[in-house]
Design a protein around this motif. Structure first.
Motif, PDB file in Angstrom:
ATOM      1  N   GLU A   1       0.743  -1.087  -0.046  1.00  0.00           N
ATOM      2  CA  GLU A   1       0.057  -0.109   0.138  1.00  0.00           C
ATOM      3  C   GLU A   1       0.700   1.236   0.083  1.00  0.00           C
ATOM      4  N   GLY A   2       2.258   1.166   0.298  1.00  0.00           N
ATOM      5  CA  GLY A   2       3.045   2.355   0.366  1.00  0.00           C
ATOM      6  C   GLY A   2       3.380   2.922   1.689  1.00  0.00           C
ATOM      7  N   ALA A   3       2.612   2.394   2.733  1.00  0.00           N
ATOM      8  CA  ALA A   3       2.884   2.687   4.021  1.00  0.00           C
ATOM      9  C   ALA A   3       4.224   2.884   4.454  1.00  0.00           C
ATOM     10  N   LEU A   4       5.042   1.701   4.009  1.00  0.00           N
ATOM     11  CA  LEU A   4       6.451   1.332   4.207  1.00  0.00           C
ATOM     12  C   LEU A   4       6.920   1.084   2.953  1.00  0.00           C
ATOM     13  N   GLY A   5       8.317   1.375   2.801  1.00  0.00           N
ATOM     14  CA  GLY A   5       9.112   1.190   1.626  1.00  0.00           C
ATOM     15  C   GLY A   5      10.418   0.754   1.756  1.00  0.00           C
ATOM     16  N   PRO A   6      11.050  -0.188   0.861  1.00  0.00           N
ATOM     17  CA  PRO A   6      12.413  -0.437   1.062  1.00  0.00           C
ATOM     18  C   PRO A   6      13.536   0.397   0.525  1.00  0.00           C
ATOM     19  N   TYR A   7      14.339   0.772   1.129  1.00  0.00           N
ATOM     20  CA  TYR A   7      15.597   1.733   0.683  1.00  0.00           C
ATOM     21  C   TYR A   7      17.170   0.992   0.533  1.00  0.00           C
ATOM     22  N   THR A   8      17.617   1.235  -0.514  1.00  0.00           N
ATOM     23  CA  THR A   8      18.857   0.549  -0.419  1.00  0.00           C
ATOM     24  C   THR A   8      19.665   1.534   0.031  1.00  0.00           C
ATOM     25  N   ASN A   9      20.778   1.144   1.028  1.00  0.00           N
ATOM     26  CA  ASN A   9      21.671   1.930   1.666  1.00  0.00           C
ATOM     27  C   ASN A   9      22.941   1.268   1.255  1.00  0.00           C
ATOM     28  N   ALA A  10      23.680   2.189   0.533  1.00  0.00           N
ATOM     29  CA  ALA A  10      25.120   2.019   0.207  1.00  0.00           C
ATOM     30  C   ALA A  10      26.311   2.637   1.261  1.00  0.00           C
ATOM     31  N   ILE A  11      27.349   1.845   1.612  1.00  0.00           N
ATOM     32  CA  ILE A  11      28.138   2.165   2.442  1.00  0.00           C
ATOM     33  C   ILE A  11      28.981   3.454   1.743  1.00  0.00           C
ATOM     34  N   LYS A  12      29.457   4.468   2.556  1.00  0.00           N
ATOM     35  CA  LYS A  12      30.133   5.492   1.852  1.00  0.00           C
ATOM     36  C   LYS A  12      31.279   5.760   2.403  1.00  0.00           C
ATOM     37  N   PRO A  13      32.307   6.477   1.710  1.00  0.00           N
ATOM     38  CA  PRO A  13      33.889   6.805   2.324  1.00  0.00           C
ATOM     39  C   PRO A  13      33.842   7.397   3.641  1.00  0.00           C
ATOM     40  N   ASP A  14      34.535   7.192   4.785  1.00  0.00           N
ATOM     41  CA  ASP A  14      34.541   8.014   5.716  1.00  0.00           C
ATOM     42  C   ASP A  14      35.277   9.446   5.503  1.00  0.00           C
ATOM     43  N   LEU A  15      35.033  10.492   5.493  1.00  0.00           N
ATOM     44  CA  LEU A  15      35.554  11.796   5.137  1.00  0.00           C
ATOM     45  C   LEU A  15      36.283  12.394   6.414  1.00  0.00           C
ATOM     46  N   THR A  16      37.358  12.725   6.293  1.00  0.00           N
ATOM     47  CA  THR A  16      37.866  13.503   7.158  1.00  0.00           C
ATOM     48  C   THR A  16      37.658  15.210   6.952  1.00  0.00           C
ATOM     49  N   HIS A  17      38.110  15.815   8.071  1.00  0.00           N
ATOM     50  CA  HIS A  17      38.029  17.267   7.557  1.00  0.00           C
ATOM     51  C   HIS A  17      38.671  17.908   6.472  1.00  0.00           C
ATOM     52  N   ALA A  18      39.698  17.515   6.183  1.00  0.00           N
ATOM     53  CA  ALA A  18      40.443  17.846   4.990  1.00  0.00           C
ATOM     54  C   ALA A  18      39.870  17.096   3.728  1.00  0.00           C
ATOM     55  N   ASN A  19      39.221  16.122   3.978  1.00  0.00           N
ATOM     56  CA  ASN A  19      38.536  15.651   2.547  1.00  0.00           C
ATOM     57  C   ASN A  19      37.245  16.428   2.154  1.00  0.00           C
ATOM     58  N   LYS A  20      36.614  16.721   3.185  1.00  0.00           N
ATOM     59  CA  LYS A  20      35.522  17.611   2.896  1.00  0.00           C
ATOM     60  C   LYS A  20      35.787  18.954   2.295  1.00  0.00           C
TER      61      LYS A  20
END
Length: 470
Positions: free
Chosen positions: A159-178
């Motif tokens: 019915e759309g009350a809940l929905g699946p979402y694919t969650n991919a792991i992302k790189p861990d960014l340092t302050h210098a990376n950002k």
């Protein structure tokens, strides 16, 4: 198809025709025969009547009424006509008269759907947000936490009350990376004129390169089969050592003329990192000494330099639009096998034939700033996995065919997605905690309104610059 009562009404004249006296007992016996016969031919139940039929019955009653009174025999005639009981027709008439007397809207719809059947189980969806994310990875775990059945929860998902979402792991960014990501994205912003809004650079002179492993097959694949159909048998010596080949891909942004015709596809090429070696032993497939294609499993700077000079640069010179002027930038990530931007051998080779080709690095830990990682490789892989492969030569040929089959407008869409991602990166101060935005590129392309450059909010840019100066 008539109902059971209508069928009985049909049988009554036949019984009279053959001289059968319909006493109460015999009438009951006849009804049992009719009922058994109706079950044999699988007649549908029409005990209460559909709402549309009830409305038709009410309109027919109105036509046969005069001053709120029905003609004699109207109820029985309509019951036989519509295949319902006389009680149903009578209740429809009395319900309509009562509603008219009270001044309410006439509604003769059946009330049975509201009072019969299983009651809908109410689920407080606010409880779902209280369940830890680690327990929200499958339907069984969520259903157990909510104390409901899996089927009930599955209906809510449909019915759309809940929905699946694919969650991919992302790189861990340092302050210098950002900071470097933010500076890189801001460097891509340009202002065509003082009166216009800032936009991202069109990126027509940037070539993105990257490497990717393509596998002969996957350890697990999903198929849609008919009931009773045998599933395919796929075998391998070891799932840990499935044959794979690394490819070096190079793409640029396609170009189109004023009428939308393709001028430059943007596909520089995809080059397998393989080598030819003689077979050491004879087998049923070939004799010893036959040259075989083998994957290069360890890529070094020397190999990367060789492929750039011998394969990528000649492909650029052969395919690049002749009317282009100015430098061409090859953007690569920070992988160890990639050569330095001031590599002497590369600089000598890249300056030949009047070309000015330069290397540049994208920010560290930033696969979302390369169109190949952003969506290009995924498209090629989905095309490649539709084939059944058995040799390395077949894998190489199939990947190259999938590369050629990719449409140029799809590559252009990925470059636009890159610009929207840059906009989000600026908005989150160089982080990667954002969702890839969607602007409806297919719809805009059909309408002829697909932009070349994505606009940026000036206030957002000022806030990002102020953040860097802190």
């Amino acid at each position: 198809m008539a109902s059971r009562r209508h069928l009985a009404a049909t049988f009554l004249p036949l019984a009279s025709m053959y001289g059968v006296k319909l006493h109460k007992a015999r009438h009951g016996a006849l009804w049992r025969y009719v009922t058994l016969w109706s079950y044999a031919v699988k007649l549908p139940k029409a005990r209460h009547g559909a709402n549309a039929q009830r409305q038709d019955i009410y309109r027919s009653l109105l036509q046969q009424s005069s001053d709120g009174k029905l003609k004699k025999g109207s109820i029985s005639d309509l019951a036989a006509q519509y295949g319902v009981s006389t009680g149903t027709v009578s209740r429809i008439w009395h319900l309509a008269k009562l509603q008219a007397y009270n001044g309410s809207t006439i509604d003769v719809s059946s009330k049975m759907p509201k009072v019969v059947g299983r009651k809908r189980l109410q689920i407080d969806l606010n409880q779902v947000s209280q369940i830890p994310l680690r327990r929200r990875t499958n339907i069984r775990s969520i259903a157990k936490s909510l104390s409901v059945s899996k089927s009930t929860l599955h209906r809510r998902i449909k019915e759309g009350a809940l929905g699946p979402y694919t969650n991919a792991i992302k790189p861990d960014l340092t302050h210098a990376n950002k900071k470097s990501r933010l500076e890189f994205c801001l460097s891509m912003v340009t202002r065509p004129s003082l009166s216009s809004n800032p936009t991202f650079y069109d990126m027509f002179n940037v070539i993105h390169i990257d490497e990717k492993w393509f596998y002969m097959s996957k350890s697990s694949k999903q198929y849609y089969l008919l009931p009773g159909e045998d599933e395919p048998l796929r075998t391998c010596k070891s799932k840990k050592f499935i044959t794979k080949v690394m490819f070096l891909a190079a793409v640029a942004r396609p170009r189109f003329d004023a009428l939308g015709n393709e001028v430059f596809s943007g596909k520089i090429g995809i080059f397998p990192l393989t080598k030819m070696e003689p077979a050491k032993r004879s087998s049923k497939n070939r004799v010893a000494g036959t040259l075989e294609t083998k994957p290069i499993l360890s890529v070094t700077k020397e190999i990367t330099r060789s492929w750039l000079i011998e394969k990528v640069l000649p492909a650029i010179r052969a395919k690049w639009p002749w009317d282009h002027t100015g430098p061409i930038f090859i953007q690569q990530d920070n992988a160890k096998p990639h050569i330095d931007v001031n590599d002497i051998e590369f600089l000598e080779a890249s300056s030949r034939d009047g070309f000015d080709i330069r290397l540049c690095f994208q920010p560290p830990n930033s696969p979302d700033l390369n169109v190949l990682d952003l969506g290009f490789f995924r498209t090629i892989q989905s095309l490649q996995e539709q084939e059944v492969l058995s040799t390395i030569d077949e894998l190489v040929s199939d990947v190259q065919t999938s590369f050629d089959r990719m449409q140029s407008h799809e590559i252009n869409n990925v470059f636009l997605t890159l610009q929207t991602c840059m906009k989000e990166i600026i908005n989150v101060r160089g982080g990667n905690n954002y969702r890839v935005p969607h602007i409806g590129k297919g719809r805009l392309e059909r309408q002829g309104n697909l932009p070349i450059q994505i606009e940026c909010d000036e206030n957002m840019l000022d806030e990002a610059v102020s953040y860097l100066l802190q």
